[in-house]
Scaffold this motif. Structure first.
Motif, PDB file in Angstrom:
ATOM      1  N   LEU A  23     -20.990  34.251 128.539  1.00 17.65           N
ATOM      2  CA  LEU A  23     -21.840  35.663 128.699  1.00 17.65           C
ATOM      3  C   LEU A  23     -23.061  35.335 128.543  1.00 17.65           C
ATOM      4  O   LEU A  23     -24.083  36.356 129.294  1.00 17.65           O
ATOM      5  N   ARG A  24     -23.512  34.533 128.617  1.00 21.35           N
ATOM      6  CA  ARG A  24     -25.090  33.717 128.521  1.00 21.35           C
ATOM      7  C   ARG A  24     -25.432  34.002 129.730  1.00 21.35           C
ATOM      8  O   ARG A  24     -26.289  34.835 130.145  1.00 21.35           O
ATOM      9  N   PRO A  25     -25.103  33.726 130.942  1.00 22.85           N
ATOM     10  CA  PRO A  25     -25.437  33.082 132.587  1.00 22.85           C
ATOM     11  C   PRO A  25     -25.127  34.687 133.222  1.00 22.85           C
ATOM     12  O   PRO A  25     -26.284  34.629 134.547  1.00 22.85           O
ATOM     13  N   LEU A  26     -23.996  34.935 132.366  1.00 23.67           N
ATOM     14  CA  LEU A  26     -24.482  36.741 133.075  1.00 23.67           C
ATOM     15  C   LEU A  26     -25.409  37.503 132.382  1.00 23.67           C
ATOM     16  O   LEU A  26     -26.114  38.597 133.450  1.00 23.67           O
ATOM     17  N   LEU A  27     -25.535  37.530 131.475  1.00 25.10           N
ATOM     18  CA  LEU A  27     -26.830  38.203 131.125  1.00 25.10           C
ATOM     19  C   LEU A  27     -28.336  37.774 131.297  1.00 25.10           C
ATOM     20  O   LEU A  27     -29.193  38.667 132.165  1.00 25.10           O
ATOM     21  N   GLY A  28     -28.350  36.357 131.983  1.00 24.85           N
ATOM     22  CA  GLY A  28     -29.800  35.831 132.969  1.00 24.85           C
ATOM     23  C   GLY A  28     -29.424  36.507 134.501  1.00 24.85           C
ATOM     24  O   GLY A  28     -30.759  37.213 135.045  1.00 24.85           O
ATOM     25  N   TYR A  29     -28.322  36.566 134.917  1.00 22.53           N
ATOM     26  CA  TYR A  29     -27.672  37.545 136.378  1.00 22.53           C
ATOM     27  C   TYR A  29     -28.381  38.557 136.460  1.00 22.53           C
ATOM     28  O   TYR A  29     -29.195  39.557 136.922  1.00 22.53           O
ATOM     29  N   TYR A  30     -28.505  39.643 134.434  1.00 24.87           N
ATOM     30  CA  TYR A  30     -28.827  41.065 134.652  1.00 24.87           C
ATOM     31  C   TYR A  30     -30.192  40.853 134.088  1.00 24.87           C
ATOM     32  O   TYR A  30     -30.369  42.022 134.568  1.00 24.87           O
ATOM     33  N   GLY A  31     -30.667  40.047 134.237  1.00 29.54           N
ATOM     34  CA  GLY A  31     -32.185  39.799 133.463  1.00 29.54           C
ATOM     35  C   GLY A  31     -32.513  40.549 132.177  1.00 29.54           C
ATOM     36  O   GLY A  31     -33.266  40.495 132.058  1.00 29.54           O
ATOM     37  N   ILE A  32     -30.961  40.195 131.677  1.00 32.77           N
ATOM     38  CA  ILE A  32     -31.441  40.893 130.319  1.00 32.77           C
ATOM     39  C   ILE A  32     -32.372  39.352 129.582  1.00 32.77           C
ATOM     40  O   ILE A  32     -31.565  38.479 129.459  1.00 32.77           O
ATOM     41  N   LYS A  33     -33.275  39.668 129.215  1.00 30.33           N
ATOM     42  CA  LYS A  33     -34.361  37.888 128.283  1.00 30.33           C
ATOM     43  C   LYS A  33     -34.653  38.374 127.607  1.00 30.33           C
ATOM     44  O   LYS A  33     -35.180  37.704 126.757  1.00 30.33           O
ATOM     45  N   ASP A  34     -34.573  39.334 126.864  1.00 29.91           N
ATOM     46  CA  ASP A  34     -34.629  40.234 125.411  1.00 29.91           C
ATOM     47  C   ASP A  34     -34.338  39.085 124.859  1.00 29.91           C
ATOM     48  O   ASP A  34     -33.327  39.185 124.552  1.00 29.91           O
ATOM     49  N   ARG A  35     -35.471  38.626 123.268  1.00 33.55           N
ATOM     50  CA  ARG A  35     -34.575  37.659 122.692  1.00 33.55           C
ATOM     51  C   ARG A  35     -33.352  37.902 121.657  1.00 33.55           C
ATOM     52  O   ARG A  35     -32.444  37.929 121.316  1.00 33.55           O
ATOM     53  N   ASP A  36     -34.338  39.207 120.995  1.00 36.50           N
ATOM     54  CA  ASP A  36     -33.158  39.677 120.343  1.00 36.50           C
ATOM     55  C   ASP A  36     -31.765  40.886 120.639  1.00 36.50           C
ATOM     56  O   ASP A  36     -31.412  40.908 120.046  1.00 36.50           O
ATOM     57  N   SER A  37     -32.232  41.249 122.315  1.00 38.43           N
ATOM     58  CA  SER A  37     -30.828  42.244 122.705  1.00 38.43           C
ATOM     59  C   SER A  37     -30.044  40.916 122.854  1.00 38.43           C
ATOM     60  O   SER A  37     -28.382  41.005 122.953  1.00 38.43           O
ATOM     61  N   VAL A  38     -30.234  39.646 122.984  1.00 38.45           N
ATOM     62  CA  VAL A  38     -29.573  38.615 124.172  1.00 38.45           C
ATOM     63  C   VAL A  38     -28.902  37.780 122.615  1.00 38.45           C
ATOM     64  O   VAL A  38     -27.424  37.682 122.714  1.00 38.45           O
ATOM     65  N   SER A  39     -29.442  37.611 121.384  1.00 43.59           N
ATOM     66  CA  SER A  39     -28.878  37.818 120.256  1.00 43.59           C
ATOM     67  C   SER A  39     -27.803  38.282 119.640  1.00 43.59           C
ATOM     68  O   SER A  39     -26.937  38.138 119.876  1.00 43.59           O
ATOM     69  N   GLU A  40     -27.851  39.675 120.223  1.00 44.35           N
ATOM     70  CA  GLU A  40     -27.105  40.577 119.096  1.00 44.35           C
ATOM     71  C   GLU A  40     -26.140  40.771 120.232  1.00 44.35           C
ATOM     72  O   GLU A  40     -24.824  40.783 119.570  1.00 44.35           O
ATOM     73  N   LEU A  41     -25.850  40.551 121.144  1.00 49.22           N
ATOM     74  CA  LEU A  41     -25.154  40.567 122.506  1.00 49.22           C
ATOM     75  C   LEU A  41     -23.950  39.552 121.656  1.00 49.22           C
ATOM     76  O   LEU A  41     -23.134  39.525 121.857  1.00 49.22           O
ATOM     77  N   LEU A  42     -24.932  37.826 121.911  1.00 49.32           N
ATOM     78  CA  LEU A  42     -24.083  37.041 121.340  1.00 49.32           C
ATOM     79  C   LEU A  42     -23.086  36.935 120.105  1.00 49.32           C
ATOM     80  O   LEU A  42     -21.728  36.931 120.276  1.00 49.32           O
ATOM     81  N   THR A  43     -24.008  37.674 119.708  1.00 45.55           N
ATOM     82  CA  THR A  43     -23.512  37.670 118.302  1.00 45.55           C
ATOM     83  C   THR A  43     -22.156  38.678 117.882  1.00 45.55           C
ATOM     84  O   THR A  43     -20.983  38.050 117.581  1.00 45.55           O
ATOM     85  N   ALA A  44     -22.549  40.065 118.430  1.00 46.75           N
ATOM     86  CA  ALA A  44     -21.467  40.822 119.249  1.00 46.75           C
ATOM     87  C   ALA A  44     -19.942  39.879 119.508  1.00 46.75           C
ATOM     88  O   ALA A  44     -18.519  40.823 119.524  1.00 46.75           O
ATOM     89  N   ALA A  45     -20.342  39.257 120.474  1.00 50.15           N
ATOM     90  CA  ALA A  45     -19.523  38.792 121.291  1.00 50.15           C
ATOM     91  C   ALA A  45     -18.781  37.401 120.998  1.00 50.15           C
ATOM     92  O   ALA A  45     -17.487  37.641 121.039  1.00 50.15           O
ATOM     93  N   LYS A  46     -19.204  36.717 119.624  1.00 54.16           N
ATOM     94  CA  LYS A  46     -18.280  36.066 118.568  1.00 54.16           C
ATOM     95  C   LYS A  46     -17.950  36.783 118.014  1.00 54.16           C
ATOM     96  O   LYS A  46     -16.377  36.412 116.903  1.00 54.16           O
ATOM     97  N   VAL A  47     -17.825  37.798 117.024  1.00 55.84           N
ATOM     98  CA  VAL A  47     -17.065  39.221 116.481  1.00 55.84           C
ATOM     99  C   VAL A  47     -15.946  39.578 117.239  1.00 55.84           C
ATOM    100  O   VAL A  47     -15.246  39.809 116.298  1.00 55.84           O
ATOM    101  N   ALA A  48     -16.092  39.955 118.214  1.00 55.71           N
ATOM    102  CA  ALA A  48     -14.710  40.759 118.928  1.00 55.71           C
ATOM    103  C   ALA A  48     -13.645  39.583 119.026  1.00 55.71           C
ATOM    104  O   ALA A  48     -12.737  40.063 119.413  1.00 55.71           O
TER     105      ALA A  48
END
Length: 299
Positions: free
Chosen positions: A58-83
Motif C-alpha cells: 500500500l505504501r508505494p501505491l499511495l506514493g504513486y497516486y500522489g497521496i502524501k498527507d500524513r493523516d490520510s496515509v496513516s488512516e489507510l495503512l491502519t485500515a489495511a491492517k484491520v482489513a
C-alpha cells in the motif's frame, strides 16, 4: 477520535480510496499493474475487494497516486491492517452459498451484517431480510422450474439467515422500509400466509429500530420507475459509507459510487417525507390483516 471499524468496513474503505485515487489520476488498472510490477488481476482483485492489500504494497501505491498527507496515509495503512485481520468464516462464504448466490448478493449480506442503517424501497414485495419463511417460499418457490429446486432451497435458507441476523442485532441498526401500497395489496402465498407476514411486519414496526411507511395509490407525485433498491450505511459518520443494492429479473448489482448512492438516498428521503406516517401505516396494515383473515379458509 478514529472510528473503530471491522475488517469488512476497513477493506471497503481501502479499496474505494484506491480506486478513486487511480481514477482521479486518469490511470488504467493496467498502467498501475505495470508501474507496480503486479499482475493486472491483482489490481482488479484489490479494487473489487476480493483480496486485501498488504501495508508494504500500500505504501508505494499511495506514493504513486500522489497521496502524501500524513493523516490520510496513516488512516489507510491502519485500515489495511484491520482489513487483514482473520475473521471466522461467515455462513454465506460456505461453498453451497458461493455456488448459488451472486457475488452482489453475498456482498449485500456481508454489508447488512455490519450496517448501522438500512433503507429499503420496494414496489413489488417485502424486502428479503424481512420475509418470514412461508412468504419467502411462496414468492421464490414460483421460480423452481426456471432455476431449479436446489437453488431455490439455498436461496430460502439464505433469506432466513439474513432475517435472523437482522433480528439478532436490531439494537445496533436502524431500518427504514418504504413500500408502495401495492405491496400490501398483493397477497403472495394466499390470505393466510400473507396475513402472517403482515402481522410480523406490524409487530416489528412497533419497535424502536424498524420504521415502516407506505406510498399510497393516491399520492400526487411522480414515483421513480427504476424499481426496488436497498441502501446500506456502514458508518454514522462518513458520507461515503453508503452502498446501493438493486436487482431486476435477470441480474443484481452492488453500486458504490457516491453520485449514485447520493441520488438514491435523496430520492428515498423525498418519498419518505411524502409517504403515510408510521402510525397510519400500521393502522392500514391492521385493516389489511382483518380483510385477509375474513378470506382465510376456516380451520
Amino acid at each position: 477520535m478514529t472510528e473503530a471499524v471491522t475488517p469488512t468496513v476497513a477493506r471497503r474503505r481501502v479499496r474505494l480510496a484506491l480506486r478513486e485515487a487511480r481514477e482521479a489520476k486518469g490511470l488504467t488498472q493496467q498502467q498501475v499493474a505495470d508501474e507496480m510490477e503486479w499482475s493486472l488481476s491483482k489490481v482488479i482483485r484489490i479494487e473489487n475487494g476480493d483480496v486485501t492489500i498488504a501495508p508494504n504494497d500500500l505504501r508505494p501505491l499511495l506514493g504513486y497516486y500522489g497521496i502524501k498527507d500524513r493523516d490520510s496515509v496513516s488512516e489507510l495503512l491502519t485500515a489495511a491492517k484491520v482489513a487483514r485481520m482473520r475473521q471466522r468464516q461467515a455462513w454465506y462464504q460456505a461453498q453451497e452459498y458461493r455456488d448459488q448466490l451472486s457475488d452482489a448478493t453475498r456482498r449485500l449480506i456481508e454489508y447488512e451484517a455490519e450496517a448501522v442503517a438500512i433503507r429499503a424501497y420496494s414496489i413489488y414485495y417485502l424486502p428479503g431480510f424481512l420475509q418470514i419463511p412461508q412468504y419467502a417460499e411462496a414468492l421464490t418457490g414460483k421460480f423452481r422450474e426456471d432455476i431449479g429446486d436446489d437453488r431455490v432451497k439455498v436461496l430460502l435458507r439464505a433469506r432466513e439467515r439474513r432475517r435472523q441476523t437482522l433480528m439478532a442485532r436490531l439494537d445496533d441498526v436502524q431500518v427504514y422500509v418504504l413500500l408502495e401500497q401495492s405491496v400490501f395489496m398483493r397477497p403472495i402465498g394466499g390470505p393466510t400466509v400473507f396475513a402472517g407476514q403482515l402481522k410480523e411486519m406490524q409487530t416489528l414496526a412497533t419497535q424502536d429500530h424498524i420504521h415502516l411507511r407506505m406510498l399510497p395509490f393516491d399520492l400526487d407525485y411522480p414515483i421513480p420507475n427504476n424499481g426496488s433498491y436497498d441502501l446500506v450505511a456502514l458508518s454514522e459518520n462518513r458520507a461515503d459509507s453508503e452502498v446501493l443494492y438493486r436487482e431486476n429479473a435477470m441480474t443484481d448489482e452492488i453500486v458504490e459510487d457516491k453520485a449514485s448512492t447520493t441520488r438514491h438516498r435523496s430520492r428515498f428521503e423525498q418519498l419518505w417525507n411524502l409517504s403515510t406516517n408510521e402510525a397510519d401505516t400500521i393502522d392500514f396494515v391492521d385493516t389489511r390483516i382483518k380483510e385477509l383473515e375474513t378470506k382465510s379458509p376456516t380451520r
